[in-house]
Design a protein around this motif. Structure first.
Motif, PDB file in Angstrom:
ATOM      1  N   ILE A   4       0.874  -1.168   0.000  1.00 35.73           N
ATOM      2  CA  ILE A   4       0.000   0.000   0.000  1.00 35.73           C
ATOM      3  C   ILE A   4       0.910   1.217   0.000  1.00 35.73           C
ATOM      4  O   ILE A   4       1.582   1.502   0.993  1.00 35.73           O
ATOM      5  CB  ILE A   4      -0.935  -0.004   1.217  1.00 35.73           C
ATOM      6  N   ALA A   5       0.968   1.891  -1.143  1.00 33.47           N
ATOM      7  CA  ALA A   5       1.890   3.005  -1.315  1.00 33.47           C
ATOM      8  C   ALA A   5       1.119   4.315  -1.396  1.00 33.47           C
ATOM      9  O   ALA A   5       0.241   4.478  -2.237  1.00 33.47           O
ATOM     10  CB  ALA A   5       2.716   2.814  -2.589  1.00 33.47           C
ATOM     11  N   GLY A  22      -1.420  11.202  -0.131  1.00 31.78           N
ATOM     12  CA  GLY A  22      -1.084   9.771  -0.071  1.00 31.78           C
ATOM     13  C   GLY A  22      -0.321   9.439   1.194  1.00 31.78           C
ATOM     14  O   GLY A  22      -0.609   8.441   1.868  1.00 31.78           O
ATOM     15  N   PHE A  23       0.654  10.268   1.539  1.00 33.21           N
ATOM     16  CA  PHE A  23       1.405  10.084   2.791  1.00 33.21           C
ATOM     17  C   PHE A  23       0.460  10.187   3.985  1.00 33.21           C
ATOM     18  O   PHE A  23       0.563   9.427   4.951  1.00 33.21           O
ATOM     19  CB  PHE A  23       2.488  11.153   2.941  1.00 33.21           C
ATOM     20  N   ASP A  24      -0.478  11.151   3.920  1.00 30.16           N
ATOM     21  CA  ASP A  24      -1.399  11.366   5.036  1.00 30.16           C
ATOM     22  C   ASP A  24      -2.299  10.149   5.275  1.00 30.16           C
ATOM     23  O   ASP A  24      -2.585   9.794   6.422  1.00 30.16           O
ATOM     24  CB  ASP A  24      -2.242  12.618   4.803  1.00 30.16           C
ATOM     25  N   VAL A  25      -2.734   9.500   4.205  1.00 28.60           N
ATOM     26  CA  VAL A  25      -3.549   8.284   4.358  1.00 28.60           C
ATOM     27  C   VAL A  25      -2.698   7.165   4.954  1.00 28.60           C
ATOM     28  O   VAL A  25      -3.148   6.444   5.858  1.00 28.60           O
ATOM     29  CB  VAL A  25      -4.190   7.855   3.024  1.00 28.60           C
ATOM     30  N   VAL A  56       0.576  -6.675   5.085  1.00 27.11           N
ATOM     31  CA  VAL A  56       0.732  -5.484   4.263  1.00 27.11           C
ATOM     32  C   VAL A  56       2.088  -4.839   4.502  1.00 27.11           C
ATOM     33  O   VAL A  56       2.687  -4.991   5.573  1.00 27.11           O
ATOM     34  CB  VAL A  56      -0.373  -4.427   4.532  1.00 27.11           C
ATOM     35  N   ILE A  57       2.533  -4.131   3.492  1.00 30.83           N
ATOM     36  CA  ILE A  57       3.664  -3.214   3.605  1.00 30.83           C
ATOM     37  C   ILE A  57       3.094  -1.832   3.321  1.00 30.83           C
ATOM     38  O   ILE A  57       2.536  -1.594   2.244  1.00 30.83           O
ATOM     39  CB  ILE A  57       4.766  -3.516   2.561  1.00 30.83           C
ATOM     40  N   LEU A  58       3.186  -0.935   4.286  1.00 26.93           N
ATOM     41  CA  LEU A  58       2.831   0.454   4.048  1.00 26.93           C
ATOM     42  C   LEU A  58       4.093   1.152   3.565  1.00 26.93           C
ATOM     43  O   LEU A  58       5.170   0.977   4.157  1.00 26.93           O
ATOM     44  CB  LEU A  58       2.333   1.124   5.332  1.00 26.93           C
TER      45      LEU A  58
END
Length: 192
Positions: A4-5, A22-25, A56-58
């Motif tokens: 999840i990028a 995107g970073f904020d999510v 998952v990988i964030l």
């Protein structure tokens, strides 16, 4: 396993800007699921955890927006993940109202340079994505200045709802229900 990028730009000057949603999510997912996104690997900050029973990988690529594909390609190769089914990219969209979502299983870059770079590196527009609306650029504004600008207080309140919806959409997608996520969140705009 899902990658999840969330797309954005590193360094403090970009925090809270439209281009960094995107970073904020990713930050909100990290808090919700107690995942530390603090390991520097693959030109990204990453964290491993579980969401909806799935590994998952964030990831927050640290390459700057326009080179996001370099980092994501490295992560996909290392973890041997299929971008068509196990990659979710979250990013800003100026064609959507502030805080609104549009979810797609695949699609074009729509003029977004970060997505263009990812498409070039993964071999096509074949990955699921969650677009988070940041509002249309006002007339005579420079696009770069607009997306690197901050939200007003009223917009920030709408964005908080959008971030929460994006978190829920990620949960649905990793649970195997991208159609349900599209039905739920793409529909909301039409109802209002």
């Amino acid at each position: 396993m899902f990658i999840i990028a969330g797309l954005g730009n590193p360094t403090r000057e970009y925090e809270g800007t439209r281009h960094n949603v995107g970073f904020d999510v990713i930050d909100r997912l990290a808090v919700r699921y107690n995942i530390d996104v603090d390991v520097k690997k693959h030109r990204a900050l990453i964290g491993k955890g579980m969401i909806a029973g799935q590994k998952v990988i964030l990831a927050k690529p640290q390459t700057y927006m326009n080179l996001s594909g370099e980092s994501i390609r490295s992560i996909l190769d290392y973890y041997k993940v299929d971008p068509e089914t196990e990659l979710i990219v979250i990013y800003d969209d100026i064609s959507l109202d502030v805080g609104k979502l549009r979810i797609r299983a695949k699609g074009s870059a729509g003029g977004h340079n970060g997505i263009k770079n990812i498409i070039a590196h993964v071999g096509g527009p074949v990955f699921p994505r969650i677009k988070v609306g940041v509002g249309e650029k006002p007339p005579k504004y420079d696009l770069a200045d607009y997306v690197l600008g901050h939200f007003s207080k009223a917009e920030q309140e709408l964005m908080e709802e959008g971030y929460e919806d994006a978190v829920k959409a990620v949960e649905m997608i990793v649970s195997g229900d991208i159609s349900g996520a599209m039905n739920e969140y793409n529909r909301k705009k039409k109802e209002e």
